[in-house]
Design an enzyme around this catalytic site. Structure first.
Site, PDB file in Angstrom:
ATOM      1  N   ILE A  85       0.874  -1.166   0.000  1.00 53.34           N
ATOM      2  CA  ILE A  85       0.000   0.000   0.000  1.00 53.34           C
ATOM      3  C   ILE A  85       0.911   1.216   0.000  1.00 53.34           C
ATOM      4  O   ILE A  85       1.900   1.274   0.735  1.00 53.34           O
ATOM      5  CB  ILE A  85      -0.943  -0.009   1.222  1.00 53.34           C
ATOM      6  CG1 ILE A  85      -1.887   1.204   1.199  1.00 53.34           C
ATOM      7  CG2 ILE A  85      -0.183  -0.070   2.532  1.00 53.34           C
ATOM      8  CD1 ILE A  85      -2.943   1.167   2.304  1.00 53.34           C
ATOM      9  N   SER A  86       0.635   2.181  -0.872  1.00 53.93           N
ATOM     10  CA  SER A  86       1.509   3.336  -1.046  1.00 53.93           C
ATOM     11  C   SER A  86       1.504   4.232   0.185  1.00 53.93           C
ATOM     12  O   SER A  86       0.526   4.262   0.953  1.00 53.93           O
ATOM     13  CB  SER A  86       1.073   4.158  -2.262  1.00 53.93           C
ATOM     14  OG  SER A  86       1.209   3.414  -3.445  1.00 53.93           O
TER      15      SER A  86
END
Length: 408
Positions: A85-86
């Protein structure tokens, strides 16, 4: 009376559990608001809709339970299947660059955890999101449904192909990195539409904003970045492959800068650092300053390394410190830190040079660190890393020592 005790006990335990849940939720809310203030607004995000969506979206619901304590740090986190997840700032930045409008139909390539789609959801009319990894696509769909994001439609497929039946799209956001923009996405972007996509080699990418004018894409380079690769067709067509047998970094002297900016080429997620003069090697060094204990203050770069073939990393750097003290704990001090990750992008070790504290003029620091056998890539971080004061780096060098034939 004795028959009522079990019921009272059940009521008491239920109330205690509710109180614990409320306390946990309050802690998450406080952490999320602090993250937005420090890591979203302070670095420059100004769009009120994006900021409000970041405040209201429960990032901890989109990460594995074992990562929830890190949910509101501005960092990428593993979500399984070798994906991440960024960092929240990057999600906010990409969303802002899209300039989302209430009537927009948006295509997302790379659903991942579903967090980017959730951020877009209150800002646009519809979000169509594609994930190539079956287990992630199904999990994200279930999470988005449970949290009632009713205007997000997902499917499991190769995002390279886009989603022709719902085209054209007003906006397209790509949350994984191909070497070039897939042709189907160009075709499916509406005339006048905007697309944001990280392009480049596996460990050296630039975030580009494209506008479609007269059927063609007009590009604008935004900032260096680091995303997981777009798999499937895009990865099969990649021309430049990473070399995990010869680990190295670029621009360790900080002499090269990005086009149209004074940020060092190849270094990502720069926080509270700037290029300065007075370097022991060349013209430039990089200097980090921080007066808020625990605040992110760093730059990073990733590189491939195969622990089955590479025995250790040789590290060296010039470093200078001024009035450096620990941040929120004794471990928050400047370092040249190397974090190793396995094939699934789970962390498998952290080592490096340092830490340093106090005040000292330029000094050459050298050392080596053992590479875990299951390591397949690594990230080097430089900066105060939560500490306070000032630290400067120059001529950062990393190289690998291969394992000898007996060890093989």
């Amino acid at each position: 009376m004795t028959r009522a005790l079990p019921l009272l006990l059940v009521v008491f335990l239920a109330a205690a559990e509710t109180a614990r849940a409320q306390a946990t939720q309050a802690e998450y809310d406080a952490a999320r608001n602090q993250m937005v203030d420090q890591d979203i607004v302070a670095p420059g995000i100004t769009d009120r809709g994006v900021i409000n969506s970041m405040r209201k979206t429960l990032r901890h619901e989109f990460v594995p339970s074992g990562e929830r304590q890190h949910a509101y740090y501005d960092m990428a986190l593993p979500i399984g299947a070798g994906q991440t997840i960024s960092p929240p700032f990057i999600v906010a930045y990409m969303t802002e660059q899209l300039e989302p409008q209430p009537t927009d139909k948006v295509l997302e390539i790379g659903t991942g955890s579903g967090f980017q789609a959730a951020i877009l959801s209150p800002l646009v009319d519809k979000v169509y999101s594609i994930e190539i990894v079956d287990v992630l696509g199904k999990r994200a769909a279930a999470t988005l449904k449970r949290l009632k994001y009713t205007n997000v439609i997902t499917k499991v497929d190769d995002g390279y192909k886009g989603w022709a039946e719902h085209a054209p799209f007003d906006k397209i956001v790509v949350t994984c990195s191909p070497e070039d923009v897939p042709k189907p996405l160009v075709d499916q972007l509406k005339e006048g539409g905007r697309m944001i996509v990280p392009l480049g080699q596996r460990y050296q990418q630039v975030l580009y904003l494209f506008r479609k004018e007269d059927g063609k894409l007009v590009s604008e380079a935004l900032r260096p970045t680091l995303f997981v690769p777009m798999t499937g067709t895009a990865e099969d067509q990649r021309q430049v492959k990473p070399d995990p047998l010869h680990p190295s970094i670029i621009n360790g002297t900080f002499e090269e800068t990005n086009k149209d900016s004074e940020e060092p080429r190849g270094w990502h997620y720069l926080r509270h650092g700037e290029l300065t003069g007075g370097a022991p090697e060349g013209k430039r060094a990089i200097t980090f300053t921080n007066d808020v204990p625990g605040r992110g203050c760093q730059a990073l770069q990733a590189f491939p390394v195969d622990g089955r073939k590479v025995d250790q990393l040789e590290l060296s750097t010039w470093v200078r410190v001024k009035d450096v003290q620990p941040g929120q704990n004794s471990e928050q001090l400047p370092m040249l830190a190397i974090t190793f990750y396995d094939a699934k992008r789970a962390m498998v070790g952290q080592r490096g040079l340092g830490p340093w504290r106090g005040t000292a003029d330029w000094k050459r620091e050298e050392g080596h660190v053992r590479v875990p056998t299951n390591a397949r890539e690594a990230i080097v971080r430089i900066g105060l890393l939560g500490g306070v004061g000032e630290v400067s780096f120059d001529d950062v060098q990393i190289s690998g020592t291969p394992k000898n034939e007996k060890e093989k």
